[in-house]
Design a protein around this motif. Structure first.
Motif, PDB file in Angstrom:
ATOM      1  N   ALA A 105      47.096  40.991  34.996  1.00  0.00           N
ATOM      2  CA  ALA A 105      46.040  40.247  34.316  1.00  0.00           C
ATOM      3  C   ALA A 105      45.569  41.051  33.121  1.00  0.00           C
ATOM      4  CB  ALA A 105      44.869  39.984  35.282  1.00  0.00           C
ATOM      5  N   PRO A 106      44.978  40.397  32.128  1.00  0.00           N
ATOM      6  CA  PRO A 106      44.458  41.129  30.977  1.00  0.00           C
ATOM      7  C   PRO A 106      43.515  42.245  31.408  1.00  0.00           C
ATOM      8  CG  PRO A 106      44.381  38.773  30.566  1.00  0.00           C
ATOM      9  CD  PRO A 106      44.767  38.942  32.005  1.00  0.00           C
ATOM     10  N   MET A 135      34.640  36.553  25.725  1.00  0.00           N
ATOM     11  CA  MET A 135      33.910  37.748  26.129  1.00  0.00           C
ATOM     12  C   MET A 135      33.956  38.817  25.039  1.00  0.00           C
ATOM     13  SD  MET A 135      32.526  36.942  28.853  1.00  0.00           S
ATOM     14  CE  MET A 135      31.783  38.541  29.012  1.00  0.00           C
ATOM     15  N   ASP A 136      35.046  38.901  24.323  1.00  0.00           N
ATOM     16  CA  ASP A 136      35.154  39.855  23.224  1.00  0.00           C
ATOM     17  C   ASP A 136      34.072  39.590  22.184  1.00  0.00           C
ATOM     18  OD1 ASP A 136      36.473  41.968  21.724  1.00  0.00           O
ATOM     19  OD2 ASP A 136      37.235  40.388  20.419  1.00  0.00           O
ATOM     20  N   SER A 137      33.924  38.326  21.800  1.00  0.00           N
ATOM     21  CA  SER A 137      32.901  37.968  20.815  1.00  0.00           C
ATOM     22  C   SER A 137      31.493  38.177  21.360  1.00  0.00           C
ATOM     23  CB  SER A 137      33.081  36.504  20.385  1.00  0.00           C
ATOM     24  OG  SER A 137      34.343  36.292  19.800  1.00  0.00           O
ATOM     25  N   LEU A 138      31.268  37.759  22.587  1.00  0.00           N
ATOM     26  CA  LEU A 138      29.927  37.848  23.173  1.00  0.00           C
ATOM     27  C   LEU A 138      29.476  39.290  23.357  1.00  0.00           C
ATOM     28  CD1 LEU A 138      30.222  34.990  25.796  1.00  0.00           C
ATOM     29  CD2 LEU A 138      28.548  35.080  23.933  1.00  0.00           C
ATOM     30  N   LEU A 139      30.367  40.151  23.830  1.00  0.00           N
ATOM     31  CA  LEU A 139      29.975  41.540  24.085  1.00  0.00           C
ATOM     32  C   LEU A 139      29.839  42.345  22.793  1.00  0.00           C
ATOM     33  CD1 LEU A 139      32.028  42.222  27.322  1.00  0.00           C
ATOM     34  CD2 LEU A 139      29.536  42.077  27.099  1.00  0.00           C
ATOM     35  N   LYS A 140      30.516  41.922  21.748  1.00  0.00           N
ATOM     36  CA  LYS A 140      30.290  42.554  20.446  1.00  0.00           C
ATOM     37  C   LYS A 140      28.904  42.206  19.921  1.00  0.00           C
ATOM     38  CE  LYS A 140      35.086  42.952  18.885  1.00  0.00           C
ATOM     39  NZ  LYS A 140      36.151  42.375  18.005  1.00  0.00           N
ATOM     40  N   GLU A 141      28.495  40.971  20.169  1.00  0.00           N
ATOM     41  CA  GLU A 141      27.183  40.515  19.711  1.00  0.00           C
ATOM     42  C   GLU A 141      26.067  40.964  20.637  1.00  0.00           C
ATOM     43  OE1 GLU A 141      24.978  36.296  18.446  1.00  0.00           O
ATOM     44  OE2 GLU A 141      27.076  36.322  19.086  1.00  0.00           O
ATOM     45  N   HIS A 142      26.375  41.090  21.931  1.00  0.00           N
ATOM     46  CA  HIS A 142      25.359  41.451  22.934  1.00  0.00           C
ATOM     47  C   HIS A 142      25.903  42.559  23.834  1.00  0.00           C
ATOM     48  CE1 HIS A 142      23.217  37.774  21.770  1.00  0.00           C
ATOM     49  NE2 HIS A 142      24.358  37.119  21.923  1.00  0.00           N
ATOM     50  N   PRO A 143      26.085  43.760  23.307  1.00  0.00           N
ATOM     51  CA  PRO A 143      26.710  44.833  24.093  1.00  0.00           C
ATOM     52  C   PRO A 143      25.876  45.304  25.280  1.00  0.00           C
ATOM     53  CG  PRO A 143      25.837  45.691  22.030  1.00  0.00           C
ATOM     54  CD  PRO A 143      25.741  44.201  21.933  1.00  0.00           C
ATOM     55  N   ASP A 144      24.587  44.984  25.284  1.00  0.00           N
ATOM     56  CA  ASP A 144      23.718  45.428  26.375  1.00  0.00           C
ATOM     57  C   ASP A 144      23.569  44.374  27.466  1.00  0.00           C
ATOM     58  OD1 ASP A 144      22.346  43.777  24.574  1.00  0.00           O
ATOM     59  OD2 ASP A 144      20.396  44.672  25.063  1.00  0.00           O
ATOM     60  N   GLY A 162      38.943  37.578  37.988  1.00  0.00           N
ATOM     61  CA  GLY A 162      38.344  37.560  36.661  1.00  0.00           C
ATOM     62  C   GLY A 162      37.422  38.730  36.409  1.00  0.00           C
ATOM     63  N   ALA A 163      36.667  39.132  37.420  1.00  0.00           N
ATOM     64  CA  ALA A 163      35.697  40.214  37.252  1.00  0.00           C
ATOM     65  C   ALA A 163      36.376  41.523  36.891  1.00  0.00           C
ATOM     66  CB  ALA A 163      34.871  40.379  38.525  1.00  0.00           C
ATOM     67  N   ILE A 164      37.479  41.848  37.588  1.00  0.00           N
ATOM     68  CA  ILE A 164      38.135  43.117  37.269  1.00  0.00           C
ATOM     69  C   ILE A 164      38.949  43.013  35.986  1.00  0.00           C
ATOM     70  CG2 ILE A 164      38.112  43.943  39.642  1.00  0.00           C
ATOM     71  CD1 ILE A 164      41.098  43.228  39.827  1.00  0.00           C
ATOM     72  N   SER A 165      39.396  41.806  35.624  1.00  0.00           N
ATOM     73  CA  SER A 165      40.073  41.628  34.353  1.00  0.00           C
ATOM     74  C   SER A 165      39.107  41.870  33.199  1.00  0.00           C
ATOM     75  CB  SER A 165      40.668  40.218  34.252  1.00  0.00           C
ATOM     76  OG  SER A 165      41.307  40.005  33.016  1.00  0.00           O
ATOM     77  N   VAL A 166      37.898  41.341  33.320  1.00  0.00           N
ATOM     78  CA  VAL A 166      36.881  41.568  32.284  1.00  0.00           C
ATOM     79  C   VAL A 166      36.487  43.036  32.245  1.00  0.00           C
ATOM     80  CG1 VAL A 166      34.511  41.035  31.580  1.00  0.00           C
ATOM     81  CG2 VAL A 166      36.009  39.201  32.383  1.00  0.00           C
ATOM     82  N   GLY A 168      38.302  45.632  33.118  1.00  0.00           N
ATOM     83  CA  GLY A 168      39.391  46.395  32.544  1.00  0.00           C
ATOM     84  C   GLY A 168      39.505  46.201  31.043  1.00  0.00           C
ATOM     85  N   SER A 169      39.184  45.001  30.568  1.00  0.00           N
ATOM     86  CA  SER A 169      39.258  44.708  29.141  1.00  0.00           C
ATOM     87  C   SER A 169      38.086  45.291  28.374  1.00  0.00           C
ATOM     88  CB  SER A 169      39.308  43.185  28.929  1.00  0.00           C
ATOM     89  OG  SER A 169      40.438  42.609  29.553  1.00  0.00           O
ATOM     90  N   PHE A 170      36.937  45.415  29.049  1.00  0.00           N
ATOM     91  CA  PHE A 170      35.718  45.917  28.410  1.00  0.00           C
ATOM     92  C   PHE A 170      35.082  46.950  29.338  1.00  0.00           C
ATOM     93  CE2 PHE A 170      36.446  41.434  27.434  1.00  0.00           C
ATOM     94  CZ  PHE A 170      36.655  41.495  26.057  1.00  0.00           C
ATOM     95  N   PRO A 171      35.633  48.153  29.377  1.00  0.00           N
ATOM     96  CA  PRO A 171      35.209  49.167  30.363  1.00  0.00           C
ATOM     97  C   PRO A 171      33.733  49.518  30.315  1.00  0.00           C
ATOM     98  CG  PRO A 171      37.255  49.808  29.285  1.00  0.00           C
ATOM     99  CD  PRO A 171      36.730  48.632  28.534  1.00  0.00           C
ATOM    100  N   ASP A 172      33.098  49.387  29.150  1.00  0.00           N
ATOM    101  CA  ASP A 172      31.691  49.759  29.028  1.00  0.00           C
ATOM    102  C   ASP A 172      30.743  48.667  29.507  1.00  0.00           C
ATOM    103  OD1 ASP A 172      32.388  52.222  27.950  1.00  0.00           O
ATOM    104  OD2 ASP A 172      32.346  51.465  25.884  1.00  0.00           O
ATOM    105  N   ALA A 173      31.268  47.486  29.788  1.00  0.00           N
ATOM    106  CA  ALA A 173      30.418  46.372  30.204  1.00  0.00           C
ATOM    107  C   ALA A 173      29.978  46.540  31.655  1.00  0.00           C
ATOM    108  CB  ALA A 173      31.161  45.050  30.039  1.00  0.00           C
TER     109      ALA A 173
END
Length: 291
Positions: A105-106, A135-144, A162-166, A168-173
């Motif tokens: 998965a991504p 999620m890429d767009s949203l977390l760039k706009e709302h990183p917190d 989905g949770a682990i895919s997100v 893994g894709s955005f480790p800081d989230a």
């Protein structure tokens, strides 16, 4: 029939010994109710304002019948990804694809020995690019903002992947996972476990059990074709509403993924009403959760 009201009498519950167990904090209980409603909203054709919040997008794949939405709560600073549960014959066919296959998965690189239900992985994969792109767009706009993945029944199994895919894709989230009606008796799960023990360990490692909430309502026992002897294992942490009425005092926080004092400690009851009512919320039947 009003399913929520039909379950209010504690007289139907023979497991009174569980009534003495310590409950959970009110805040956690409120979260379980909140994300039950988000999960219920995923069954609506259009969920215009999930829990009164901003609908970012809805997603649907016609081949896999996977459906859900992404919402944004600016008050709580949350992004919610909700997946629909079993709705039609297509989903039943997905439920029957019980072969364990390697997790791909991504965001997931080397998943080691982690293997998942073939149908569930196909379901998530069919919408993964849409979810990750938004999620890429949203977390760039709302990183917190905290990301919450949620779903009922089949939707809960998809949400686990989905949770682990997100993550893994955005480790800081910051990621939280809430699922409802997924796991029950070792031989008769309310919904199939998502993968093998290595997958369960991967979920716990990536998210931490303190961010995982796998809810089970009393003797929820929708039958499945996936026994543990096929290699399936469920992850922590189970929150079991063991008696009625729904309240913080009547929910037990279980230990690990296979707590013998959790929902597996009661007799298997077959197809049962509790699968479609969680924390007093009738799943799929309340359109007001989308207003």
């Amino acid at each position: 029939m009003d399913m929520a009201n039909s379950l209010e009498s504690s007289d139907v519950w023979p497991w009174t010994r569980h009534g003495q167990r310590k409950g959970i904090p009110q805040g956690l209980y409120d979260d379980l109710v909140r994300y039950t409603k988000y999960s219920s909203g995923a069954y609506q054709i259009l969920c215009a304002r999930p829990m009164g919040n901003t609908l970012v997008t809805q997603f649907t794949d016609l081949i896999s019948s996977t459906h859900g939405y992404i919402a944004r709560d600016d008050t709580r600073k949350e992004i919610i990804i909700a997946f629909r549960g079993s709705q039609n014959v297509g989903h039943i066919l997905l439920d029957s694809e019980i072969i364990l296959i390697p997790l791909e998965a991504p965001g997931i690189g080397d998943a080691g020995d982690a293997r998942v239900h073939m149908g569930f992985l196909f379901a998530f994969s069919s919408v993964a690019s849409t979810v990750i792109s938004h999620m890429d767009s949203l977390l760039k706009e709302h990183p917190d903002y905290t990301v919450v993945c949620t779903g009922h029944s089949l939707g809960g199994s998809i949400a686990s992947i989905g949770a682990i895919s997100v993550k893994g894709s955005f480790p800081d989230a910051a990621i939280r996972l809430f699922t409802f009606g997924r796991d029950m008796h070792p031989q008769h799960s309310g919904q199939p476990r998502t993968g093998n023990k290595a997958f369960a360990t991967l979920v716990e490692t990536m998210l931490d059990p303190t961010n995982i909430f796998r809810a089970v309502h009393s003797f929820d026992g929708v039958p499945t074709m996936i026994p543990t002897k096929l290699g399936y294992h469920h992850h922590a942490t189970e929150y079991w509403q063991f008696t009625e009425p729904p309240s913080p005092e009547h929910v037990k926080e279980c230990t690990g993924g296979e707590d013998p004092d959790g929902s597996v400690s009661i007799p298997y009851m077959g197809i049962s009403l509790p699968h479609m009512v969680y924390f007093g919320q009738p799943i799929s039947q309340d359109p007001t959760v989308c207003l």
